[in-house]
Every structure is written in C-alpha cells, then in structure tokens.
Design an enzyme around this catalytic site. Structure first.
Site, short mmCIF file in Angstrom:
data_model
loop_
_atom_site.label_atom_id
_atom_site.label_comp_id
_atom_site.label_asym_id
_atom_site.label_seq_id
_atom_site.Cartn_x
_atom_site.Cartn_y
_atom_site.Cartn_z
N SER A 4 11.06 36.98 8.23
CA SER A 4 11.73 37.52 7.05
C SER A 4 13.25 37.33 7.16
O SER A 4 13.71 36.20 7.27
CB SER A 4 11.34 38.99 6.86
OG SER A 4 11.69 39.46 5.59
N ASP A 16 4.79 37.69 3.55
CA ASP A 16 5.77 38.08 4.57
C ASP A 16 5.16 38.05 5.98
O ASP A 16 4.09 38.62 6.22
CB ASP A 16 6.27 39.50 4.25
CG ASP A 16 7.56 39.84 4.95
OD1 ASP A 16 7.64 39.65 6.18
OD2 ASP A 16 8.50 40.31 4.28
#
Length: 328
Positions: A42, A185
């Site tokens: 991320s 993610d």
C-alpha cells in the site's frame, strides 16, 4: 566510506506513510546505509517504488528529492475540500464519501474509475526502466480478490497497476486487473511481506518500519475505536503470523548439525522502527494535506535519526529488537 547494506519492510497505512518518508529521508541523508531489497504494501509500496526510482536517477540525493516530489504532488492532487484540517481531522466531504462507501459500490460511487494516484505514478515513475535497472530488489504485496492469496510482484513485473493494486481498498476503488485477474490491497494478506527479504536478498539485516501499533495501552471501547481496531488487526494479522514464525526459528538451537535454513536464520538480524501516532485517529489515514504530511515526515526523520544513533553499530552483527519480546 564502507556502507552497511540492509533490507526494508515498509508497512502500509494510507497518509501515515508520510512517516516512512521521513525515516527514509533520515537514512538517505546519513549516507552510511545502502538498500538491497525493499518489501512494501500500500503506502509502503509507493514509498518503495519512489525510493527505487530516485536511487536509479540520482543516488541518495535523488531518492530524497523523488520522495519529496511524490508527497508534495500527492498533497496537491486532491481538491481543497477533500483535504483535511491542520490537526489531521478529516474534511466533511471525505467523511461523506466514507459513509457512501457503506451503501454504494466503487463502480456506483466512481463510475469512471478516477484515481489521481495513477496519473501521479505514471508521471513520476519510469516503470519500464525500473523493470530493467532498479538498484534495489522490489517486492510489492497484493491480495488476489477471488482467492484471498498473497501475490508478490517483483522488479520485472513493476507497473502502475501493481502499485495501485497494492493500495486498492475495495470499498473505495474498483479491483485492479492484472493479466485479467482482480487484486485488492496487499495489507489483507501481508503488511508487509518479510519472507522475500529473507529468501531472495543477500543483506542479512531487515529493518521493519511499522505504522500500526503492535500493542494498545487502552482496550478499544467506543464503536469507532472497536471498528478501527478490527481493521488494524485484519491488516496486521498476516504480518504478525510471519514474524511469529521467524521468532520461533530464531529461538531454535540444534544440538549438532545446522541445516542451511538454520544457518541462514542465525545470520539474519531484525530491527524495528515503530511509528508512535496515537495522537492521530484512524480517519487521519485518509487525509491529504501538506502540513499534515510534513508533521509526519518530521516525526519519521526523528525516529530514523534516533534509530541510527542507537543501532547503526549493530548492523551486520546482531538484532536490535528482541523478537520474542515483541512478537511471541
């Protein structure tokens, strides 16, 4: 000057990734550190790829400049009413978007799949050059949406889609398709992944830069605190299991013959910089404001300088964090 070579494991945490920016700036400014592998998830993935691009373009100074430019551009990429107040509070527009995400899918809320990060990454990062000439080994964590499996993308696979996938919150953005497969993610499966640094890198030191607290002094009580903690645990569970595995391996002491794995784990040293961001609530991870970013950067710089002063001489010799005490 002989430099110490280390690996970096960069955790995700939205806007709190500006803390990692500060840590990296301190390490680069010091000049005694080089990087072998960088694993990121991320926001950690973004810092990793910008670091690699800057090192490729201009060494340590180039990396510092690239990180500065990235975070400045990110702060300027959002309209003013989508930013936040000076103290880290989220704007009313951002809060409304969070509320809508509970009832509307990303395709409904953002039908044109607009993402300012895509343009920012495409403008600043030469992914084709990184695939061939990155000065560091990159390991970017993503989660395969349909299976839940972790997938690590390496240098020869780098693209803007890979970085966007690593940061794709499925309640806010559409799944990122890579080779017609959907990814979310990377924090759902590894935040960050440590094993590639152990398996595929030559440096024996791994520095963990964490943005989420490993331990809370106060048990969450309010609805908001409980929901925030549930999300933190979800995003940290894979990393904690992996570190518990390393902790058990480090504790083993064979009586006679050491295997190749045991010799490798014995020469691997772990180090930790943990962000102390308790004064900022979970919502601040979604804020976009240069003053807030600068505050986090300064905190990261101070943490990086302190870690160097206390632990530089241990690099290549021993760990500076007791894994059993922290992760067991």
């Amino acid at each position: 000057m002989t430099k110490k070579v280390i690996n970096l494991a960069l955790q995700g945490g939205g806007a709190h990734g500006a803390f990692t920016w500060g840590v990296l700036d301190a390490l680069l400014e010091d000049g005694r550190i080089q990087f072998d592998g960088v694993s990121g998830t991320s926001a950690g993935a973004m810092n990793a790829v910008v670091l690699a691009q800057g090192l490729m373009d201009g060494g340590a100074n180039g990396a510092r400049l690239a990180l500065d430019q990235f975070w400045l551009a990110l702060a300027n990429s959002m309209p003013g009413d989508l930013g936040q107040s000076d103290g880290g509070g989220v704007s009313s527009v951002t809060k409304a978007m969070q509320q809508w995400s509970r009832y509307l899918s990303p395709s409904q809320m953002n039908p044109f799949d607009l993402n300012p990060l895509r343009d920012l990454l495409t403008h600043q990062i030469d992914f084709a050059a990184l695939q061939k000439s990155s000065p560091v080994k990159l390991f970017i964590a993503t989660t395969h949406a349909n299976s839940g499996k972790l997938r690590i993308f390496q240098n020869n696979e780098m693209s803007s889609d890979v970085i966007l996938a690593s940061a794709c919150l499925p309640t806010m953005y559409r799944s990122v398709l890579i080779d017609n497969e959907p990814y979310w993610d990377g924090a759902y499966s590894a935040n960050p992944a440590v094993f590639p640094l152990f398996d595929l890198c030559d440096a024996c030191d791994i520095l963990l830069i964490l943005l989420q607290p490993l331990y809370l002094n106060d048990t969450p009580d309010s609805v908001k605190e409980i929901q925030s903690r549930i999300l933190d645990i979800t995003f940290q569970s894979g990393f904690l299991r992996e570190m518990q595995m390393f902790t058990r391996l480090k504790a083993r002491r064979p009586l006679f013959v050491w295997s190749k794995l045991e010799r490798h784990i014995a020469r691997t040293h772990f180090h930790l910089i943990e962000a102390e961001l308790a004064q900022f609530d979970a919502e601040s991870k979604l804020t976009v404001n240069l003053k807030f970013f600068a505050t986090l950067k300064n905190m990261g710089r101070e943490a990086g300088q302190k870690w160097l002063a206390n632990n530089y001489l241990k690099l290549g010799k021993s760990s500076s964090v007791d894994l059993a005490e922290v992760f067991a």
